[in-house]
Design an enzyme around this catalytic site. Structure first.
Site, mmCIF file in Angstrom:
data_model
loop_
_atom_site.group_PDB
_atom_site.id
_atom_site.type_symbol
_atom_site.label_atom_id
_atom_site.label_comp_id
_atom_site.label_asym_id
_atom_site.label_seq_id
_atom_site.Cartn_x
_atom_site.Cartn_y
_atom_site.Cartn_z
ATOM 1 N N ALA A 12 0.844 -1.208 0.000
ATOM 2 C CA ALA A 12 0.000 0.000 0.000
ATOM 3 C C ALA A 12 0.870 1.245 0.000
ATOM 4 O O ALA A 12 0.708 2.138 0.830
ATOM 5 C CB ALA A 12 -0.927 -0.021 1.223
ATOM 6 N N GLY A 13 1.810 1.294 -0.932
ATOM 7 C CA GLY A 13 2.753 2.417 -0.976
ATOM 8 C C GLY A 13 2.342 3.493 -1.963
ATOM 9 O O GLY A 13 1.158 3.635 -2.300
ATOM 10 N N VAL A 92 5.131 -4.209 -4.052
ATOM 11 C CA VAL A 92 6.006 -3.996 -2.887
ATOM 12 C C VAL A 92 7.290 -3.316 -3.351
ATOM 13 O O VAL A 92 7.586 -3.275 -4.545
ATOM 14 C CB VAL A 92 6.329 -5.319 -2.178
ATOM 15 C CG1 VAL A 92 5.058 -5.932 -1.614
ATOM 16 C CG2 VAL A 92 7.015 -6.307 -3.110
ATOM 17 N N SER A 133 5.526 -3.680 -9.322
ATOM 18 C CA SER A 133 6.819 -3.151 -8.874
ATOM 19 C C SER A 133 7.766 -3.123 -10.069
ATOM 20 O O SER A 133 7.687 -3.973 -10.946
ATOM 21 C CB SER A 133 7.454 -4.053 -7.821
ATOM 22 O OG SER A 133 6.608 -4.243 -6.735
ATOM 23 N N GLU A 167 5.041 10.919 -9.125
ATOM 24 C CA GLU A 167 4.491 11.419 -7.871
ATOM 25 C C GLU A 167 4.192 12.904 -7.988
ATOM 26 O O GLU A 167 4.888 13.638 -8.681
ATOM 27 C CB GLU A 167 5.460 11.123 -6.727
ATOM 28 C CG GLU A 167 5.455 9.644 -6.406
ATOM 29 C CD GLU A 167 6.512 9.254 -5.403
ATOM 30 O OE1 GLU A 167 6.870 10.079 -4.548
ATOM 31 O OE2 GLU A 167 6.979 8.104 -5.490
ATOM 32 N N ASN A 226 12.440 5.222 -17.704
ATOM 33 C CA ASN A 226 13.008 6.029 -16.622
ATOM 34 C C ASN A 226 14.445 6.453 -16.925
ATOM 35 O O ASN A 226 14.857 7.567 -16.599
ATOM 36 C CB ASN A 226 12.933 5.272 -15.292
ATOM 37 C CG ASN A 226 11.578 5.448 -14.632
ATOM 38 O OD1 ASN A 226 10.827 6.358 -14.983
ATOM 39 N ND2 ASN A 226 11.248 4.588 -13.696
ATOM 40 N N CYS A 278 12.720 6.058 -8.153
ATOM 41 C CA CYS A 278 12.878 5.251 -9.366
ATOM 42 C C CYS A 278 14.104 5.535 -10.220
ATOM 43 O O CYS A 278 14.794 4.606 -10.624
ATOM 44 C CB CYS A 278 11.636 5.396 -10.230
ATOM 45 S SG CYS A 278 10.252 4.496 -9.538
ATOM 46 N N GLN A 280 17.295 6.732 -10.139
ATOM 47 C CA GLN A 280 18.626 6.187 -9.865
ATOM 48 C C GLN A 280 18.582 4.665 -9.768
ATOM 49 O O GLN A 280 19.411 3.961 -10.352
ATOM 50 C CB GLN A 280 19.160 6.800 -8.573
ATOM 51 C CG GLN A 280 20.491 6.197 -8.185
ATOM 52 C CD GLN A 280 21.196 6.997 -7.108
ATOM 53 O OE1 GLN A 280 21.245 8.223 -7.144
ATOM 54 N NE2 GLN A 280 21.759 6.303 -6.147
HETATM 55 C C1 UDX Z 1 7.583 0.445 -4.952
HETATM 56 C C2 UDX Z 1 8.890 0.483 -5.715
HETATM 57 O O1 UDX Z 1 9.737 1.443 -5.130
HETATM 58 C C3 UDX Z 1 8.687 0.795 -7.153
HETATM 59 O O2 UDX Z 1 9.885 0.556 -7.860
HETATM 60 C C4 UDX Z 1 7.655 -0.057 -7.756
HETATM 61 O O3 UDX Z 1 7.388 0.373 -9.064
HETATM 62 C C5 UDX Z 1 6.400 -0.122 -6.917
HETATM 63 O O4 UDX Z 1 6.690 -0.408 -5.566
HETATM 64 P P1 UDX Z 1 6.301 2.369 -3.771
HETATM 65 O O5 UDX Z 1 4.862 2.027 -3.846
HETATM 66 O O6 UDX Z 1 6.664 3.793 -3.913
HETATM 67 O O7 UDX Z 1 7.081 1.751 -4.942
HETATM 68 O O8 UDX Z 1 6.955 1.689 -2.476
HETATM 69 P P2 UDX Z 1 6.559 1.882 -0.975
HETATM 70 O O9 UDX Z 1 5.879 3.186 -0.789
HETATM 71 O O10 UDX Z 1 7.762 1.535 -0.167
HETATM 72 O O11 UDX Z 1 5.436 0.758 -0.744
HETATM 73 C C6 UDX Z 1 5.652 -0.608 -0.699
HETATM 74 C C7 UDX Z 1 4.764 -1.221 0.386
HETATM 75 O O12 UDX Z 1 4.860 -2.641 0.342
HETATM 76 C C8 UDX Z 1 5.130 -0.812 1.809
HETATM 77 O O13 UDX Z 1 4.032 -0.205 2.438
HETATM 78 C C9 UDX Z 1 5.495 -2.150 2.487
HETATM 79 O O14 UDX Z 1 5.114 -2.216 3.851
HETATM 80 C C10 UDX Z 1 4.743 -3.150 1.650
HETATM 81 N N1 UDX Z 1 5.288 -4.507 1.705
HETATM 82 C C11 UDX Z 1 6.601 -4.741 1.497
HETATM 83 C C12 UDX Z 1 4.419 -5.568 1.965
HETATM 84 O O15 UDX Z 1 3.228 -5.381 2.182
HETATM 85 N N2 UDX Z 1 4.921 -6.849 1.964
HETATM 86 C C13 UDX Z 1 6.239 -7.121 1.788
HETATM 87 O O16 UDX Z 1 6.648 -8.290 1.825
HETATM 88 C C14 UDX Z 1 7.109 -6.021 1.539
HETATM 89 C C1 UDX Z 2 9.332 8.959 -12.492
HETATM 90 C C2 UDX Z 2 8.722 8.803 -13.890
HETATM 91 O O1 UDX Z 2 8.416 10.102 -14.423
HETATM 92 C C3 UDX Z 2 7.477 7.942 -13.827
HETATM 93 O O2 UDX Z 2 6.965 7.711 -15.128
HETATM 94 C C4 UDX Z 2 7.823 6.617 -13.174
HETATM 95 O O3 UDX Z 2 6.673 5.802 -13.008
HETATM 96 C C5 UDX Z 2 8.464 6.839 -11.818
HETATM 97 O O4 UDX Z 2 9.602 7.691 -11.942
HETATM 98 P P1 UDX Z 2 8.800 10.446 -10.346
HETATM 99 O O5 UDX Z 2 10.156 10.009 -9.893
HETATM 100 O O6 UDX Z 2 7.661 10.288 -9.419
HETATM 101 O O7 UDX Z 2 8.413 9.662 -11.684
HETATM 102 O O8 UDX Z 2 8.849 11.999 -10.752
HETATM 103 P P2 UDX Z 2 9.412 12.811 -12.019
HETATM 104 O O9 UDX Z 2 8.439 13.874 -12.319
HETATM 105 O O10 UDX Z 2 9.804 11.929 -13.130
HETATM 106 O O11 UDX Z 2 10.706 13.544 -11.428
HETATM 107 C C6 UDX Z 2 11.876 12.834 -11.048
HETATM 108 C C7 UDX Z 2 12.948 13.799 -10.606
HETATM 109 O O12 UDX Z 2 13.477 14.544 -11.706
HETATM 110 C C8 UDX Z 2 12.475 14.843 -9.602
HETATM 111 O O13 UDX Z 2 13.446 15.029 -8.589
HETATM 112 C C9 UDX Z 2 12.322 16.091 -10.446
HETATM 113 O O14 UDX Z 2 12.455 17.265 -9.685
HETATM 114 C C10 UDX Z 2 13.463 15.919 -11.419
HETATM 115 N N1 UDX Z 2 13.269 16.672 -12.672
HETATM 116 C C11 UDX Z 2 12.253 16.358 -13.528
HETATM 117 C C12 UDX Z 2 14.138 17.708 -12.996
HETATM 118 O O15 UDX Z 2 15.063 18.012 -12.242
HETATM 119 N N2 UDX Z 2 13.948 18.381 -14.175
HETATM 120 C C13 UDX Z 2 12.954 18.075 -15.040
HETATM 121 O O16 UDX Z 2 12.847 18.730 -16.092
HETATM 122 C C14 UDX Z 2 12.069 17.035 -14.695
#
Ligand code: UDX
Ligand code: UDX
Length: 465
Positions: A12-13, A92, A133, A167, A226, A278, A280
């Site tokens: 639920a992230g 997850v 994920s 985000e 990405n 994502c 890096q």
């Molecule tokens: C994550 C990854 O970072 C991303 O690369 C992928 O595309 C989607 O999952 P995010 O939703 O941002 O993104 O992660 P996070 O906010 O950390 O949420 C993951 C959740 O999974 C956490 O709440 C964690 O508690 C849960 N989890 C993890 C489980 O429920 N079961 C597990 O075994 C491990």
């Molecule tokens: C990214 C991808 O856009 C999305 O499709 C994927 O599912 C997850 O990774 P996110 O990391 O949530 O999404 O945000 P994004 O808007 O892509 O920005 C990433 C980073 O790049 C931020 O720190 C942002 O400030 C920076 N950025 C973005 C810049 O510095 N300059 C830009 O012109 C655009």
């Protein structure tokens, strides 16, 4: 293939929460249950006060308000939700490995594997398992192996359905997705599974935008998308450094090249460096995969995108130190922003963390203001670096809730996140409160150069001499 009436999402992230909320909202005929092993997180998703949801995303609380308790549920009963659902999303986290083989580059798949084993243990009927994920290429195969060999004779179809939401704009990105990618086997059952998932998205997206591919293309496309986006940011940031040495202006360059329809105007904003969970991680993953197949040049090529980003963060911090007469020891410096971008409370890999760390190494006294990030989160981010003890972090850095008051007797302000509210502050008042000369370092290029200089600031904007 049975009709999909119940969906379960594990995790639920930032991805699972908003994605499932939108699916539930757009598919009232499907019951969506989001499960997580973290009880606090689930409790937050169930909070009566929608301002206390665990993640901040514009538009999210409205959608949760409409659907929660009707066909959208948040629960810690993982096994029950898996058992009841015909389709299970795995969402997850897959952090970069911090130990063993591939340390610092490869994705740690232990949570994904745990999910697969759990599904295998619980499932009594055929199921579609969807990887949401971001995963290294060929993970679906690993999941399939686990499911096929430890299951109870139940048939599983594995699909890859990477998430492209960003985000801060997650809800809009989900509602108006450029495309949805569904990877799966080309067998009759694989095709049926792809169509079943496609049907869900067709409830609100035109069918032409739903692309079906093989599993590996889908997995790799996510990493490549990405990597390309991050590469644009690193490319423009590399040129921002050159602009500062010459009379060129990075905004003029972004505009000039962005008008070329082949290049396009988006993602050309120079900044203090990209962050987020994502970019890096996915590039390092790509680098690791390429290297493991002996493709050294490919690996090196992409690795430089991350190296350029590290350079940009370091360069910004160094510029502050140099400008403040080569010493920031004991000087109060205010950081406006901590989140990795505006409109989110997520701080993973935020440039702010590294800028703060570099300034603290020089013994600056930092004051942080971010409209959405909590004090606990900020200290946790710094403690995680292990550059100094938690006690030292708390002694050198304070978190405040009044941005104007924060500037009292400060030597400098650094803008590290592009929150809109920073633009509308009373900068004249802030100037009056600060020590003189008063410095502003704009790592996001959001303030008006002429106005800031007129007020009296010594104003620096990344990418301008
Ligand atoms: C994550 C990854 O970072 C991303 O690369 C992928 O595309 C989607 O999952 P995010 O939703 O941002 O993104 O992660 P996070 O906010 O950390 O949420 C993951 C959740 O999974 C956490 O709440 C964690 O508690 C849960 N989890 C993890 C489980 O429920 N079961 C597990 O075994 C491990
Ligand atoms: C990214 C991808 O856009 C999305 O499709 C994927 O599912 C997850 O990774 P996110 O990391 O949530 O999404 O945000 P994004 O808007 O892509 O920005 C990433 C980073 O790049 C931020 O720190 C942002 O400030 C920076 N950025 C973005 C810049 O510095 N300059 C830009 O012109 C655009």
């Amino acid at each position: 293939m049975k009709k999909i009436t119940k969906i379960c999402c594990i995790g639920a992230g930032y991805v699972g929460g908003p994605t499932m909320s939108v699916i539930a909202n757009k598919c009232p005929h499907i019951v969506v249950t989001v499960v997580d092993i973290n009880e606090d997180r689930i409790a937050q998703w169930n909070t009566p006060n929608l301002d206390n949801l665990p993640i901040y995303e514009p538009g999210l609380k409205e959608i949760v308000r409409e659907s929660r308790g009707k066909n959208l549920f948040f629960s810690t009963e993982v096994d029950k939700a898996i058992d009841e659902a015909q389709m299970i999303f795995i969402s997850v986290n897959t952090p970069t490995k911090t130990y063993g083989k591939g340390k610092g580059q490869a994705a740690d798949l232990k949570f994904v594997e745990l999910c697969a084993r759990n599904i295998a243990k619980v499932a009594k009927e055929d199921k579609i398992v969807v990887e949401k994920s971001t995963l290294p290429v060929r993970t679906a195969e690993a999941i399939k192996n686990i499911l096929d060999h430890t299951g109870n004779g139940v048939a599983f179809e594995i699909l890859s359905n990477p998430e492209f939401l960003a985000e801060g704009t997650a809800i809009d990105d989900l509602l108006n997705a450029d495309r949805v990618l569904i990877g799966g086997d080309d067998t009759p059952t694989g095709k049926a599974a792809k169509n079943a998932l496609s049907k869900i998205y067709e409830n609100w997206l035109p069918k032409e935008r739903i692309l079906q591919t093989n599993v590996w293309s889908s997995e790799l496309s996510k990493l490549v998308a990405n990597a390309f986006l991050a590469q644009r940011v690193s490319s423009i940031n590399s040129i921002s450094a050159l602009c500062e040495k010459t009379d060129a202006n990075i905004a003029e360059i972004s505009r000039a090249i962005g008008f070329d329809s082949r290049i396009g105007p988006k993602f050309l904003n120079a900044s203090v460096g990209f962050g987020g969970s994502c970019f890096q991680k996915d590039i390092l993953n790509l680098v690791y995969i390429a290297r493991s197949f002996g493709l050294k040049e490919v690996a090196d090529y992409w690795e430089h995108v991350v190296m350029m980003n590290d350079f940009q963060k370091r360069r910004f911090a160094n510029h502050i130190i140099q400008t403040l007469y080569n010493t920031v020891s004991g000087k109060k410096i205010v950081l406006y922003g901590w989140a990795f971008k505006k409109d989110t409370n997520d701080t993973r890999e935020s440039a702010a963390i590294h800028v703060a760390d570099a300034l603290m190494e020089e013994r600056a006294e930092l004051v942080i203001y971010d409209p959405k990030v909590s004090e606990d989160r900020i200290y946790a981010d710094l403690d995680y670096l292990e550059t100094r003890s938690p006690a030292e972090n708390r002694a050198l850095l304070k978190v405040v809730s009044d941005p104007t008051e924060a500037s009292r007797e400060a030597h400098a302000i650094a803008v590290v996140t592009e929150w809109d509210e920073f633009k509308s502050y009373d900068w004249t008042k802030i100037y009056e409160l600060m020590l003189k000369p008063a410095f502003v370092f704009d790592g996001r290029r959001i303030l008006d150069t002429q106005k800031m200089r007129q007020i009296g600031f010594n104003y620096y904007k990344i990418g301008e001499a």
